[in-house]
Design an enzyme around this catalytic site. Structure first.
Site, PDB file in Angstrom:
ATOM      1  N   ASP A 278       2.115  -4.477   4.455  1.00 32.84           N
ATOM      2  CA  ASP A 278       2.194  -3.939   5.710  1.00 32.84           C
ATOM      3  C   ASP A 278       3.432  -2.946   5.655  1.00 32.84           C
ATOM      4  O   ASP A 278       4.257  -2.997   4.712  1.00 32.84           O
ATOM      5  CB  ASP A 278       2.458  -5.206   6.857  1.00 32.84           C
ATOM      6  CG  ASP A 278       2.140  -4.711   8.107  1.00 32.84           C
ATOM      7  OD1 ASP A 278       1.899  -5.517   8.962  1.00 32.84           O
ATOM      8  OD2 ASP A 278       2.178  -3.558   8.746  1.00 32.84           O
TER       9      ASP A 278
HETATM   10  C1  GLC Z   1       2.315  -2.431  11.861  1.00 32.61           C
HETATM   11  C2  GLC Z   1       1.423  -3.484  11.693  1.00 32.61           C
HETATM   12  C3  GLC Z   1       0.034  -3.517  11.217  1.00 32.61           C
HETATM   13  C4  GLC Z   1      -0.379  -2.074  11.042  1.00 32.61           C
HETATM   14  C5  GLC Z   1       0.683  -1.260  10.399  1.00 32.61           C
HETATM   15  C6  GLC Z   1       0.231   0.586  10.547  1.00 32.61           C
HETATM   16  O1  GLC Z   1       3.558  -2.780  11.718  1.00 32.61           O
HETATM   17  O2  GLC Z   1       1.899  -4.831  11.452  1.00 32.61           O
HETATM   18  O3  GLC Z   1      -0.788  -4.384  11.741  1.00 32.61           O
HETATM   19  O4  GLC Z   1      -1.756  -1.971  10.637  1.00 32.61           O
HETATM   20  O5  GLC Z   1       1.961  -1.410  10.780  1.00 32.61           O
HETATM   21  O6  GLC Z   1       0.405   0.717  11.639  1.00 32.61           O
END
Ligand code: GLC
Length: 730
Positions: A278
């Site tokens: 993430d």
């Molecule tokens: C965010 C979220 C994740 C998302 C990623 C890209 O922090 O936790 O669900 O897909 O970043 O936007």
């Protein structure tokens, strides 16, 4: 008692799973991967592991040098084609980029938030909306969605409950697989499919105190029985990528967790795709306190099984040195590179790196998409209360008040993570109602804000409510009150909304409350006093039309709650598949309960009403034993005894009454949404396999034990015809 151990040998688990993941392994592609890896420099390999958000000219040289493998948050066929051209025409090995985006509940045609669509209990619908979202995203140059979010959530204080499918592992698993099939279609090579990314692996929804990003500390039994199943089913459905999470799990952050990322995901399940972190979750290992330097964080994440670093710059800035120091081997890096290249080849990006910009013009926000958005919104609505059949309203009504901060609100119906959704695309409730009855019959006022504001407009709301035949009150949460980084310590209606509802109710005008929210809310007063309540979540671009369809009876609501509604936040966590305890709640003082509220929820899991009535009868349960397995059959008859067509969601729950470890009082094992004409009767039959009745015992072996099982088939987790059956161990 002799246990009927149904411990599937590891090789069998992998073989069963490999059939689904096997589609990602193609000998020709594997050969092409090998020949490419052999040509790549170390820097080019590390480049494939590096994902950057957004593009600017300063990044052009890095793309030319093969130092970036993926972008997120770059949208549109023109923009992605321009950047892709640099990679496939100006870099040494011409390896295409993969473009990722959060296509969570639609790309531009925004469907209900996932918790809302989960209320449809309709996997076919969910597959169709996911496929539609994939078409719009692919036409706009996107190859990869960071979805489905499959985190089981038992705590509505956690704002991300909005993004998932609720509290139950079975419902969550069925919908997770449906979304993977929808996004990925029959082949990733199809230019109108995108690769899925079930997230956030794993147990992110178990955050302590419902506080986003907080620690998760659960038993391995709970991990395997509650939080892992939707990911396993998504992998079995062929998901090509997985996203690791922010949270720690039992002391080890999930973005550096060898047990979950390698032992379970790869060794047990045979996952053949790649894992993306993430956003900077690798860099955040320093905050977790398990890495002293970014280099150490990179080592831990890579060795645990995270292949791509989203916006952490940890791999990009450290892996080359670590390899030169002999701390990380190039072989390890090669493995991650292979997994990423495998998905790029499967997507056909080497053959078709560009998207025809013409597709975007004809695919995005088409009439067909809007019709599907309306269907999805209709099926996601849950009728929570309807005393004296106040609903549906008659279209000949003489006057109607439409009141509330969300009644003529465009933005908040889009919900969290609304991708390329635009306010201008949204039909509000007021507009939906105006399309049903003459505008001159309608009187509208906002009444108050969702949060803060003042109560000075409530008087105006009272004034119009006093002079109409009925009042529609639209209250709830704004889009940014749920989703990421949106935990709430209270689940009450915010601001002056409660006061507004009370004031309108006290006029004596029959009142309908329409809830628009991203999580269960504690609305005990409304539940007691207001005669009709619709739970509409945040339904996306066709919200207003779907709600008006239901209000005036053009659509009969059939949704059911995918998550428990507590009476008060003090009951949280509260969920239907709880344990019985040694002192189950009862009239005796010394039993498990509260002094100030009942232990039962305000509205239970699986609950939802209809404008018609359904009768369940003739439950028949039989057990059939063959040489190699035992099957359980359950049949029931369901009749529509009302006067209008309607959907019922037939739910099957079981309880393992006595086992070597305590078991939940009931667990959902099957469901089916059926439509019945007035007076029509249907026989609904389910089949259960023995291995679905197992659990992880004290030794963490997956076992199915003999004994008596109770079974319920009915319209919710608290109603149904009861039967039983016995599993014997001979
Ligand atoms: C965010 C979220 C994740 C998302 C990623 C890209 O922090 O936790 O669900 O897909 O970043 O936007």
């Amino acid at each position: 008692m002799k246990f009927l151990k149904f411990t599937l040998p590891l090789f069998l688990i992998c073989t069963l799973t490999l059939t689904a993941q096997n589609s990602l392994i193609n000998p020709d592609i594997e050969n092409r991967i090998e020949s490419l890896v052999q040509q790549m420099t170390l820097d080019e390999k590390i480049g494939q592991l590096h994902q950057v958000s957004g593009y600017n000219e300063n990044l052009k040289q890095q793309i030319q040098q093969g130092k970036i493998g993926s972008f997120l948050n770059v949208k549109g066929a023109t923009a992605t084609n321009e950047i892709q051209r640099i990679a496939v025409e100006e870099s040494r090995l011409k390896i295409p980029l993969i473009f990722g985006l959060d296509v969570i509940h639609g790309y531009r045609t925004i469907f209900p938030i996932p918790l809302g669509e989960a209320s449809s209990w309709d996997p076919d619908l969910v597959e169709r909306t996911s496929a539609m979202a994939a078409r719009e995203a692919a036409a706009s140059g996107i190859h990869w969605t960071f979805a489905p979010m499959v985190d089981i959530a038992r705590d509505p204080r956690w704002g991300r409950i909005a993004e998932g499918h609720g509290e139950d592992p079975y419902l969550g698993s069925v919908l997770a697989a449906a979304k993977v099939r929808g996004f990925q279609g029959k082949s990733l090579n199809d230019p109108f499919t995108i690769v899925a990314c079930p997230k956030h692996y794993v147990a992110y929804g178990g955050a302590q105190a419902g506080r986003d990003y907080h620690a998760v500390d659960i038993s391995i039994n709970t991990l395997r029985e509650i939080y892992l199943p939707p990911f396993k089913v998504a992998v079995d459905a062929g998901a090509g990528t997985i996203m690791s999470a922010f949270n720690e799990l039992n002391g080890v952050p999930t973005s550096a967790n060898l047990f979950t990322l390698t032992q379970i995901l790869r060794n047990e399940w045979g996952f053949q795709g790649f894992v993306v972190s993430d956003w900077n979750s690798i860099g955040e290992l320093l905050n977790h306190g398990i890495a002293a330097t970014p280099a150490e964080a990179g080592i831990k994440a890579l060795l645990a099984g995270v292949d791509m670093d989203m916006m952490g710059f940890v791999y990009a800035n450290n892996l080359a040195d670590l390899e030169k120091q002999g701390i990380i081997s190039e072989k390890t890096i090669d493995e991650a590179v292979r997994r990423i290249l495998r998905i790029k080849f499967q997507l056909g990006l080497f053959e078709h790196p560009f998207i025809n910009p013409e597709f975007e013009k004809t695919t995005v926000l088409s009439k067909e998409n809007l019709a599907l958005a309306r269907e999805s919104a209709q099926k996601s609505i849950v009728l929570l209360k309807n005393d004296n059949q106040l609903l549906p309203l008659n279209k000949n009504i003489k006057s109607l008040a439409v009141i509330g901060p969300l009644a003529d609100n465009r933005h908040d119906q889009l919900g969290c993570w609304h991708c390329e959704g635009k306010d201008i695309d949204v039909v509000t409730v007021l507009e939906g109602i105006q399309s049903k009855i003459p505008t001159e019959k309608i009187r509208y006022t906002k009444g108050c804000e969702v949060q803060g504001g003042s109560e000075k407009e409530i008087l105006k709301a009272v004034e119009i409510a006093q002079n109409v035949e009925a009042a529609i009150l639209v209250v709830g949460e704004s889009a940014d009150m749920s989703g990421e980084a949106a935990s709430r310590s209270s689940l009450d209606l915010a601001g002056y909304q409660k006061k507004l509802v009370k004031a309108v109710y006290e006029t004596g005008t029959p009142t309908v409350v329409v809830l628009m929210n991203g999580r269960p809310l504690t609305i005990p007063w409304i539940a007691e006093k207001i005669p009709a309540i619709l739970e509409t979540w945040q339904l996306g671009v066709q919200s207003g039309n779907a709600i008006a369809d239901v209000i005036f009876g053009d659509y009969n609501p059939g949704g059911k709650l995918p998550v428990t509604f507590p009476r008060t936040v003090g009951q949280v966590p509260i969920f239907y598949n709880h344990k019985n305890t040694g002192r189950p709640s009862g009239s005796d003082k010394f039993t498990s309960k509260y002094l100030d509220v009942p232990v039962t929820p305000l509205f239970p899991f699986g609950y939802g009403l209809s404008y018609t009535k359904f009768k369940f009868s003739n439950l028949k349960v039989t057990v059939e034993k063959t040489d190699d397995m035992t099957k359980i059959f359950a049949g029931v008859e369901v009749q529509n005894i009302g006067d209008r067509i309607g959907d019922e969601i037939v739910q099957l729950y079981v309880q393992d009454v006595v086992a070597s470890t305590t078991r939940p009082v009931k667990e959902l094992k099957r469901f089916r949404r059926i439509s019945l004409e007035p007076n029509e009767k249907k026989k609904v039959e389910f089949q259960l396999n023995t291995n679905e009745l197992g659990f992880y015992n004290q030794n963490l072996e997956y076992v199915v034990e003999p004994g008596v099982f109770k079974i319920w088939v009915g319209p919710s987790s608290v109603q149904g015809l009861e039967g039983s059956f016995e599993l014997t161990d001979n």
